[in-house]
Design a protein around this motif. Sequence first.
Motif, PDB file in Angstrom:
ATOM      1  N   TYR A 157       0.821  -1.278   0.027  1.00 40.45           N
ATOM      2  CA  TYR A 157       0.169  -0.125   0.324  1.00 40.45           C
ATOM      3  C   TYR A 157       0.834   1.336  -0.068  1.00 40.45           C
ATOM      4  CZ  TYR A 157      -3.260   3.554   1.202  1.00 40.45           C
ATOM      5  OH  TYR A 157      -4.129   4.667   1.045  1.00 40.45           O
ATOM      6  N   GLY A 175      -4.441  -1.580   2.773  1.00 40.58           N
ATOM      7  CA  GLY A 175      -4.535  -0.794   3.855  1.00 40.58           C
ATOM      8  C   GLY A 175      -3.352  -1.549   4.760  1.00 40.58           C
ATOM      9  N   MET A 253      -8.098   5.430   8.074  1.00 43.89           N
ATOM     10  CA  MET A 253      -7.458   4.640   7.374  1.00 43.89           C
ATOM     11  C   MET A 253      -7.210   3.293   7.828  1.00 43.89           C
ATOM     12  SD  MET A 253      -5.222   6.984   4.837  1.00 43.89           S
ATOM     13  CE  MET A 253      -5.916   8.105   4.049  1.00 43.89           C
ATOM     14  N   ALA A 264     -12.447   1.796   1.974  1.00 40.15           N
ATOM     15  CA  ALA A 264     -11.099   2.282   1.660  1.00 40.15           C
ATOM     16  C   ALA A 264     -11.530   3.610   0.907  1.00 40.15           C
ATOM     17  CB  ALA A 264     -10.202   1.362   0.951  1.00 40.15           C
ATOM     18  N   MET A 269      -8.748   6.410   0.991  1.00 42.60           N
ATOM     19  CA  MET A 269      -7.379   5.647   0.769  1.00 42.60           C
ATOM     20  C   MET A 269      -7.127   5.057  -0.476  1.00 42.60           C
ATOM     21  SD  MET A 269      -7.837   3.016   3.898  1.00 42.60           S
ATOM     22  CE  MET A 269      -6.294   2.096   3.904  1.00 42.60           C
TER      23      MET A 269
END
Length: 308
Positions: A157, A175, A253, A264, A269
Motif C-alpha cells: 500500500y 491498508g 484509514m 477504503a 485511501m
Amino acid sequence: MNHHLLIAEFLATPWALMPERLNAVAAVLARWSQDIPAGEDVLTGIAVDRSMREARRQAATAVSSGGIAVLPLYGVVTQRGNMVDDVSGPGSVSTQQFASALRQALADDSVSQILIDIDSPGGSVYGVSELADEIASARAQKPVVAIANSLAASAAYWIGCSASEFYVTPGGEVGSIGVWQAHFDYSQAFVTKGIQPTLISAGKYKVEGNPYVPLDEEAQGFMQSRVDDYYATFTKAVARGRGVPIAQVCEGMGQGRVLGGDAAQAQGMIDGVATFDHVVRKMRRDAKSVARPRASRLAYAQRVIEIL
C-alpha cells in the motif's frame, strides 16, 4: 536450536507486512535451518504457484500497449533478489528490480502512462521508502496509476499510494498501514533443556535484544523507536500520496487493518473501485482526451505556418 535464532533474527527486522503472512515464511526458514526437505505436496504446490505467477506476469505485460506499460508487483516485498520464491504462495518482488523496470518505462518514448498491478501482502521496510519516492517523482514525467488486484497491504500500500491514482478491484483489499517486529525469548526453553548460552561481545548494545534472555525495558524501548521511525516515514508517504493530513492517516484509514474497496474509498485511501480492465480502459480514454487538444494545437500551428 539454531533455527530458533535464525527465525528470531528474521522476525526482528522491521516489517511492513501482514503478520499472518509472515508465518508461512517463518515456517520455511525453520525447515531450511533444520535441513528438512520439502515434501512432494509442498514442491508441487510451489511449482504450480510459480507457474501461475509467471502466467499472470505475462498476461499483465501483454496488456502493455497503446502507450500503457503494465508493471506487475506481486508477492512479498523485499529489497534485493527473490528470497522467498520457494514459499508456496505469492512469491516475492524486489524493490530494486521494480525500480529498474520503472526507470525503463519512463525512458521509453513509446510509453505515455504506467500502470502498477499490485497483489502483495507487503514485506520488509528496506527499500520501500526509496521506491515510493521514485514513483512520486515519476508522476511529474508520466501518469502513474496503481491498482490493488486484489491486495495491496502494508509495504505494498505504501508503494501503491505513491501513484497518481490508486484503485482496488471490487473484491480486493488495501491498508494494513503499520510497522512491526518481534522478539523471541528462548531463555526458559533453554533452562528446561539444560542449555546456558554465553555471549562474547564488544560494544555496549551489540547483543541487545538477543533471544537468549528476556527483553529488558531499554532494549524494548529502542526496538519501539525503530518501529516508530519507520511508521512515521510510512504515514508521511501516505499523506503525501493521498493528499491528506498525517493525522487522518494515523487516526483513520483502518489504523493497521485492511479494508475492502468501499470502506477504503470512504476513508480516502483509494480513488475508486474498478476492475483491472476498467482501469486500463479509463487510462486509454484519458490518453485520447489529452491527445485531441494537442493534435488541435499542432494543426492550428501548421495552418499558421502555411499562412505565413
